[in-house]
Design an enzyme around this catalytic site. Structure first.
Site, mmCIF file in Angstrom:
data_model
loop_
_atom_site.group_PDB
_atom_site.id
_atom_site.type_symbol
_atom_site.label_atom_id
_atom_site.label_comp_id
_atom_site.label_asym_id
_atom_site.label_seq_id
_atom_site.Cartn_x
_atom_site.Cartn_y
_atom_site.Cartn_z
ATOM 1 N N MET A 7 0.860 -1.274 -0.072
ATOM 2 C CA MET A 7 0.032 0.027 -0.043
ATOM 3 C C MET A 7 0.904 1.207 -0.010
ATOM 4 S SD MET A 7 -3.417 -0.820 1.926
ATOM 5 C CE MET A 7 -2.835 -0.412 3.685
ATOM 6 N N GLY A 8 2.135 1.223 -0.290
ATOM 7 C CA GLY A 8 3.049 2.235 -0.464
ATOM 8 C C GLY A 8 3.449 2.944 0.981
ATOM 9 N N HIS A 14 9.246 -2.774 3.522
ATOM 10 C CA HIS A 14 8.746 -2.923 2.041
ATOM 11 C C HIS A 14 10.090 -3.321 1.233
ATOM 12 C CE1 HIS A 14 5.571 -0.290 3.400
ATOM 13 N NE2 HIS A 14 4.866 -1.281 2.803
ATOM 14 N N GLN A 38 -10.587 -3.166 1.903
ATOM 15 C CA GLN A 38 -10.019 -3.665 3.001
ATOM 16 C C GLN A 38 -9.896 -2.744 4.267
ATOM 17 O OE1 GLN A 38 -6.178 -4.224 1.154
ATOM 18 N NE2 GLN A 38 -5.149 -3.778 3.370
ATOM 19 N N GLY A 124 4.966 -10.206 3.857
ATOM 20 C CA GLY A 124 5.521 -10.007 5.274
ATOM 21 C C GLY A 124 4.865 -10.890 6.133
ATOM 22 N N GLU A 125 5.582 -11.449 7.163
ATOM 23 C CA GLU A 125 5.209 -12.161 8.367
ATOM 24 C C GLU A 125 4.734 -11.310 9.251
ATOM 25 O OE1 GLU A 125 8.375 -14.451 9.481
ATOM 26 O OE2 GLU A 125 7.998 -16.256 7.918
ATOM 27 N N LYS A 126 4.802 -9.961 9.302
ATOM 28 C CA LYS A 126 4.373 -9.029 10.343
ATOM 29 C C LYS A 126 2.802 -9.257 10.035
ATOM 30 C CE LYS A 126 3.787 -4.299 11.451
ATOM 31 N NZ LYS A 126 2.821 -3.806 10.613
ATOM 32 N N ASP A 127 2.285 -9.542 8.961
ATOM 33 C CA ASP A 127 0.724 -9.498 8.680
ATOM 34 C C ASP A 127 0.486 -11.100 8.704
ATOM 35 O OD1 ASP A 127 -0.399 -6.612 8.197
ATOM 36 O OD2 ASP A 127 1.546 -6.725 7.074
HETATM 37 P P1 AMP Z 1 1.857 -2.720 3.449
HETATM 38 O O1 AMP Z 1 2.175 -1.698 2.575
HETATM 39 O O2 AMP Z 1 1.733 -2.351 4.958
HETATM 40 O O3 AMP Z 1 0.513 -3.322 3.119
HETATM 41 O O4 AMP Z 1 2.659 -3.891 3.542
HETATM 42 C C1 AMP Z 1 2.926 -4.518 2.263
HETATM 43 C C2 AMP Z 1 3.658 -5.690 2.404
HETATM 44 O O5 AMP Z 1 4.841 -5.564 3.196
HETATM 45 C C3 AMP Z 1 2.847 -6.680 3.243
HETATM 46 O O6 AMP Z 1 3.304 -8.053 2.630
HETATM 47 C C4 AMP Z 1 3.350 -6.713 4.561
HETATM 48 O O7 AMP Z 1 3.258 -7.934 5.401
HETATM 49 C C5 AMP Z 1 4.828 -6.240 4.351
HETATM 50 N N1 AMP Z 1 5.158 -5.466 5.547
HETATM 51 C C6 AMP Z 1 4.799 -4.411 6.273
HETATM 52 N N2 AMP Z 1 5.495 -4.344 7.165
HETATM 53 C C7 AMP Z 1 6.796 -5.170 7.299
HETATM 54 C C8 AMP Z 1 7.686 -5.367 7.964
HETATM 55 N N3 AMP Z 1 8.003 -4.303 9.064
HETATM 56 N N4 AMP Z 1 8.739 -6.302 7.671
HETATM 57 C C9 AMP Z 1 8.387 -7.220 6.799
HETATM 58 N N5 AMP Z 1 7.158 -7.229 5.928
HETATM 59 C C10 AMP Z 1 6.435 -5.984 6.258
#
Ligand code: AMP
Length: 258
Positions: A7-8, A14, A38, A124-127
């Site tokens: 989502m940028g 990222h 979402q 990411g495993e964060k989500d």
């Molecule tokens: P988002 O832009 O927040 O939707 O994240 C995009 C991708 O980056 C998703 O697969 C997230 O799980 C991953 N992501 C976000 N934050 C982290 C992080 N701190 N470490 C690893 N992956 C991340």
């Protein structure tokens, strides 16, 4: 071809996914789309941080071949009415406090897969719940795509990187550190043979609540595969939590290994 959906408002998390992407295939596509379906009513869709110019420069620096950044109207055209919904996995963790969230995620990821047609996609495993849902979706809908999970990238003090960290005041950022500290503390207790999930959850909640401006949404200890609650930790279990710090909703998780 490798796809990294985002989502940028890129941070090192990222960029780390993009680097992994470079290693997984010869063409790297990053999608950048703040997906409206979402976000629930009252969530931060409009406020979500955006900086397209900076993101494009950072992506270029990581050797990204294509940034796919569609308009919402291109993804959800007039008369749009098709959604992808999983029956079980969204009934846990964040799915309980964000009804419809994973329906939006599963729908947009399905669409991105159909548009980009990658061989590999990186999440990411964060989500953690999102990753579990995407793995299930790919199996259930026969996508010929390999899903790669990437470990959570953290600041040097342990805070999991998130675009939403930009909302935090300096004092809230100190409170936000309680999430990763609580997870680490739980692992230390498990290593010292504490096995009772209820006790670990209660102590983590108490610790987090002792920090200003925190409100615990949930703390759970569950199986990493189907996210069902675990009472006694006998095998590696996922400890996942969501905490509001001020108005900012933060998530973190860790696999507790006995
Ligand atoms: P988002 O832009 O927040 O939707 O994240 C995009 C991708 O980056 C998703 O697969 C997230 O799980 C991953 N992501 C976000 N934050 C982290 C992080 N701190 N470490 C690893 N992956 C991340």
């Amino acid at each position: 071809m490798v796809l990294v959906p985002t989502m940028g408002f890129f941070h090192e998390g990222h960029l780390s996914l993009m680097r992994e992407g470079r290693r997984c295939g010869d063409h790297l596509v990053v999608s950048l789309f703040v997906n409206p379906t979402q976000f629930g009513p009252g969530e931060d869709l409009d406020a979500y941080p955006r900086d397209m110019d900076r993101d494009l420069l950072l992506a270029e620096g990581e050797g990204v071949d294509v940034v796919f950044a569609p308009q919402a109207s291109q993804i959800y055209g007039q008369g749009y009415q098709t959604y992808v919904e999983l029956t079980e996995l969204p009934g846990h963790l964040c799915g309980l406090s964000r009804p419809g969230h994973f329906r939006g995620v599963a729908t947009v990821v399905t669409k991105l897969f159909n548009i980009v047609m990658p061989d590999v996609a990186i999440f990411g495993e964060k989500d953690f719940q999102q990753l579990a849902i995407i793995r299930r979706l790919v199996l259930d809908l026969n996508f010929p795509i390999r899903i790669v999970g990437h470990p959570t990238v953290r600041d040097s003090d342990g805070l999991a990187l998130s675009s939403r960290n930009a909302y935090l005041t300096p004092q809230q950022r100190v409170s936000a550190l309680s999430l990763s500290k609580a997870l680490l503390d739980a692992q230390e207790k498990v290593s010292r043979a504490v096995r009772d999930a209820k006790r670990l959850i209660g102590e983590a909640a108490g610790f987090i609540r002792s920090h200003p401006e925190t409100e615990v949404d949930y703390i759970a200890i569950c199986t990493p595969e189907d996210l069902e609650d675990v009472a006694v930790i006998e095998r590696p279990a996922l400890m996942a939590l969501t905490v509001r710090v001020g108005k900012t909703r933060l998530i973190d998780n860790r696999i507790l290994v006995p």
